[in-house]
Design a protein around this motif. Structure first.
Motif, PDB file in Angstrom:
ATOM      1  N   PRO A   1      -4.106  -1.158   1.619  1.00 14.52           N
ATOM      2  CA  PRO A   1      -4.559  -2.125   1.490  1.00 14.52           C
ATOM      3  C   PRO A   1      -3.549  -3.073   1.574  1.00 14.52           C
ATOM      4  O   PRO A   1      -2.377  -3.225   1.492  1.00 14.52           O
ATOM      5  CB  PRO A   1      -5.174  -1.786   0.225  1.00 14.52           C
TER       6      PRO A   1
ATOM      7  N   ASP B   1      -6.713  -5.238   5.839  1.00 11.75           N
ATOM      8  CA  ASP B   1      -8.077  -5.750   4.649  1.00 11.75           C
ATOM      9  C   ASP B   1      -7.749  -6.416   5.323  1.00 11.75           C
ATOM     10  O   ASP B   1      -9.217  -6.699   4.901  1.00 11.75           O
ATOM     11  CB  ASP B   1      -7.804  -4.900   3.045  1.00 11.75           C
TER      12      ASP B   1
ATOM     13  N   MET C   1     -11.782  -1.454   7.064  1.00 15.84           N
ATOM     14  CA  MET C   1     -10.854  -0.580   6.074  1.00 15.84           C
ATOM     15  C   MET C   1     -11.223   0.014   4.976  1.00 15.84           C
ATOM     16  O   MET C   1     -10.536   0.840   4.335  1.00 15.84           O
ATOM     17  CB  MET C   1     -10.305  -1.720   5.100  1.00 15.84           C
ATOM     18  N   ASP C   2     -12.812  -0.693   4.376  1.00 16.07           N
ATOM     19  CA  ASP C   2     -13.186   0.159   3.598  1.00 16.07           C
ATOM     20  C   ASP C   2     -14.215   1.314   4.719  1.00 16.07           C
ATOM     21  O   ASP C   2     -15.628   0.927   4.450  1.00 16.07           O
ATOM     22  CB  ASP C   2     -14.295  -1.026   2.891  1.00 16.07           C
ATOM     23  N   LYS C   3     -13.816   2.697   4.286  1.00 16.09           N
ATOM     24  CA  LYS C   3     -14.613   3.726   4.990  1.00 16.09           C
ATOM     25  C   LYS C   3     -16.032   3.494   4.955  1.00 16.09           C
ATOM     26  O   LYS C   3     -16.658   3.813   5.802  1.00 16.09           O
ATOM     27  CB  LYS C   3     -14.356   4.710   4.652  1.00 16.09           C
TER      28      LYS C   3
ATOM     29  N   LYS D   1     -12.164   3.411  -5.547  1.00 16.02           N
ATOM     30  CA  LYS D   1     -13.790   3.688  -4.251  1.00 16.02           C
ATOM     31  C   LYS D   1     -13.674   4.746  -3.187  1.00 16.02           C
ATOM     32  O   LYS D   1     -11.902   4.442  -3.026  1.00 16.02           O
ATOM     33  CB  LYS D   1     -13.896   2.278  -4.424  1.00 16.02           C
TER      34      LYS D   1
ATOM     35  N   ALA E   1     -11.726  -6.077   6.811  1.00  9.16           N
ATOM     36  CA  ALA E   1     -11.963  -5.474   5.393  1.00  9.16           C
ATOM     37  C   ALA E   1     -13.314  -4.530   5.752  1.00  9.16           C
ATOM     38  O   ALA E   1     -13.016  -3.394   5.076  1.00  9.16           O
ATOM     39  CB  ALA E   1     -12.542  -6.902   4.564  1.00  9.16           C
TER      40      ALA E   1
ATOM     41  N   SER F   1       0.676  -1.297   0.054  1.00 10.20           N
ATOM     42  CA  SER F   1       0.069   0.028   0.223  1.00 10.20           C
ATOM     43  C   SER F   1       0.707   1.237   0.061  1.00 10.20           C
ATOM     44  O   SER F   1       2.237   1.139  -0.069  1.00 10.20           O
ATOM     45  CB  SER F   1      -1.232   0.055   1.074  1.00 10.20           C
TER      46      SER F   1
ATOM     47  N   GLU G   1     -14.025   6.991  12.019  1.00  5.82           N
ATOM     48  CA  GLU G   1     -13.480   5.369  12.210  1.00  5.82           C
ATOM     49  C   GLU G   1     -13.412   5.244  13.093  1.00  5.82           C
ATOM     50  O   GLU G   1     -12.740   5.012  14.126  1.00  5.82           O
ATOM     51  CB  GLU G   1     -12.341   5.965  10.565  1.00  5.82           C
TER      52      GLU G   1
ATOM     53  N   ALA H   1     -11.572   5.484  -0.725  1.00  5.67           N
ATOM     54  CA  ALA H   1     -12.412   4.375   0.999  1.00  5.67           C
ATOM     55  C   ALA H   1     -11.453   3.932   1.530  1.00  5.67           C
ATOM     56  O   ALA H   1     -11.911   3.601   2.335  1.00  5.67           O
ATOM     57  CB  ALA H   1     -13.382   3.694  -0.092  1.00  5.67           C
ATOM     58  N   ARG H   2     -10.117   3.360   0.742  1.00  6.07           N
ATOM     59  CA  ARG H   2     -10.194   2.261   1.931  1.00  6.07           C
ATOM     60  C   ARG H   2      -8.735   2.610   1.718  1.00  6.07           C
ATOM     61  O   ARG H   2      -6.894   2.050   1.137  1.00  6.07           O
ATOM     62  CB  ARG H   2      -9.282   0.804   0.454  1.00  6.07           C
TER      63      ARG H   2
ATOM     64  N   ASP I   1      -7.398   4.310  -4.512  1.00  5.93           N
ATOM     65  CA  ASP I   1      -8.295   3.947  -4.669  1.00  5.93           C
ATOM     66  C   ASP I   1      -9.483   3.801  -5.314  1.00  5.93           C
ATOM     67  O   ASP I   1     -10.228   5.412  -5.195  1.00  5.93           O
ATOM     68  CB  ASP I   1      -9.077   3.672  -3.117  1.00  5.93           C
TER      69      ASP I   1
END
Length: 378
Positions: free
Chosen positions: A122, A126, A152-154, A232, A149, A24, A335, A202-203, A230
């Protein structure tokens, strides 16, 4: 009568593989965390095996020396992919690490009892590396696949937290397909949040790829910057208030999660928000206060929410939960970080130190929790 072999009576030290680096954009941050860890872990209690993951994903041996791993204004650490290659076990009856070098026979690096994955972002934080360890029944520090996982994905994180009845702020999500199919619709969805907004991968973590956007003219560029990290992207409406954090440790056995005193990170110079440079390079630009100066009832509420978030996500081991304490007196959950920054000056160990658990003791706690963990589905 003296024992002719005094080492025979000594209990075997727990063998800990410390894994860091990774693919990452937080590679250097992970190395910096490893530097602090290697300096602090009790060498009388543990045998330590440092293993680096190069930016291309290659696992290699790394010298047990923290200095080349420190992140400073003049040094950006990086795992060397040309070091001897490490093969990790993939079966449930093997804990042996094998080292492979060109022109040499493979050599046995020995078995490990537990892995401490000091990976951020990531391909490490994640759920991916957690899945690898689960396949081989290898114990490791921190949350499992699902919690790692989702947190990690907001986007997924906010869905989980909102579903648990916890307060979150306004946001919208820009997926890769949506951005390519109908960019104007994505921009309209962001505009409905009002200005300013924060555009984030997002990640990703460590404030990588984040922009504060004050109006529509800046938005597309900010989204494209986030998409470099990312495809996303999440866009959050700005919340006016203070950034308050709380550390969480898993309880032993069937006991509830433990929470630290709360801390506050406040940018005092040169930065619009708590960005990467403020976190890791320009320490004088940030004021970290532990315990945070908030009313006792606010501290209690934040600690309760932090424990509830930890349980709602199914976290294990540790987490740092970040909040906003608004100008109007609200507490809003921002978060959950399943592998927070772990240098001695990072907020997570600072908050626990203020609670009565020092850095080395914190390492002991986390390894003990990992060693107690049941393998397989939990």
């Amino acid at each position: 009568m003296n024992d002719p072999d005094p080492d025979r009576a000594r209990p075997r030290r727990i063998r800990v593989a410390v894994v860091f680096g990774g693919r990452s954009s937080e590679h250097a941050v992970s190395c910096s965390t490893a530097a602090s860890f290697l300096s602090a872990i009790d060498r009388q209690a543990y045998d330590v095996v440092p293993i680096g993951i190069a930016p291309d994903g290659r696992w290699v041996t790394v010298a047990d020396d923290p200095e080349p791993l420190r992140l400073t204004a003049s040094q950006t650490p990086r795992v060397d992919r040309d070091a001897p290659h490490v093969l990790v076990p993939t079966s449930t009856d093997d804990r042996t690490l094998i080292v492979v070098e060109p022109g040499e026979l493979p050599r046995d690096l020995g078995e490990v009892d537990v892995v401490f994955p000091l990976l951020h972002g990531p391909f490490g934080e994640d759920g991916t590396i957690q899945g690898l360890f689960d396949l081989a029944d290898i114990r490791y520090v921190g949350s499992g696949v699902a919690a790692s996982a989702a947190m990690m994905d907001k986007h997924l994180m906010k869905v989980v937290l909102a579903g648990a009845g916890l307060p979150i702020g306004p946001y919208t999500v820009v997926t890769d397909k949506a951005w390519r199919r109908d960019r104007s619709r994505c921009l309209d969805a962001v505009a409905s949040l009002g200005w300013p907004v924060f555009v984030k991968p997002a990640r990703a973590g460590s404030s990588m790829g984040i922009s504060k956007v004050n109006g529509p003219d800046e938005l597309e560029q900010a989204v494209e910057l986030a998409r470099e990290h990312d495809p996303k992207v999440i866009v959050e409406g700005a919340i006016s208030g203070r950034e308050i954090e709380c550390g969480v440790l898993e309880g032993h056995g069937d006991t509830a999660p433990r929470t630290s005193v709360v801390g506050e990170a406040r940018v005092v110079a040169n930065h619009e928000f708590y960005d990467f440079e403020a976190k890791y390079i320009a320490a004088d630009d940030v004021e970290l206060t532990t315990p945070a100066d908030v009313p006792e009832e606010v501290s209690d509420l934040i600690r309760r929410y932090a424990a509830e978030a930890f349980d709602a996500a199914g976290c294990e081991g540790l987490a740092r939960v970040d909040f906003f304490y608004t100008d109007g007196g609200e507490v809003i959950l921002n978060e959950v970080n399943t592998m927070p920054g772990f240098t001695p000056t990072s907020m997570f160990p600072r908050m626990w130190a203020a609670t009565g658990i020092g850095y080395a003791e914190l390492i002991d706690e986390l390894i003990e929790l990992a060693m107690q963990r049941r393998m397989g589905l939990r």
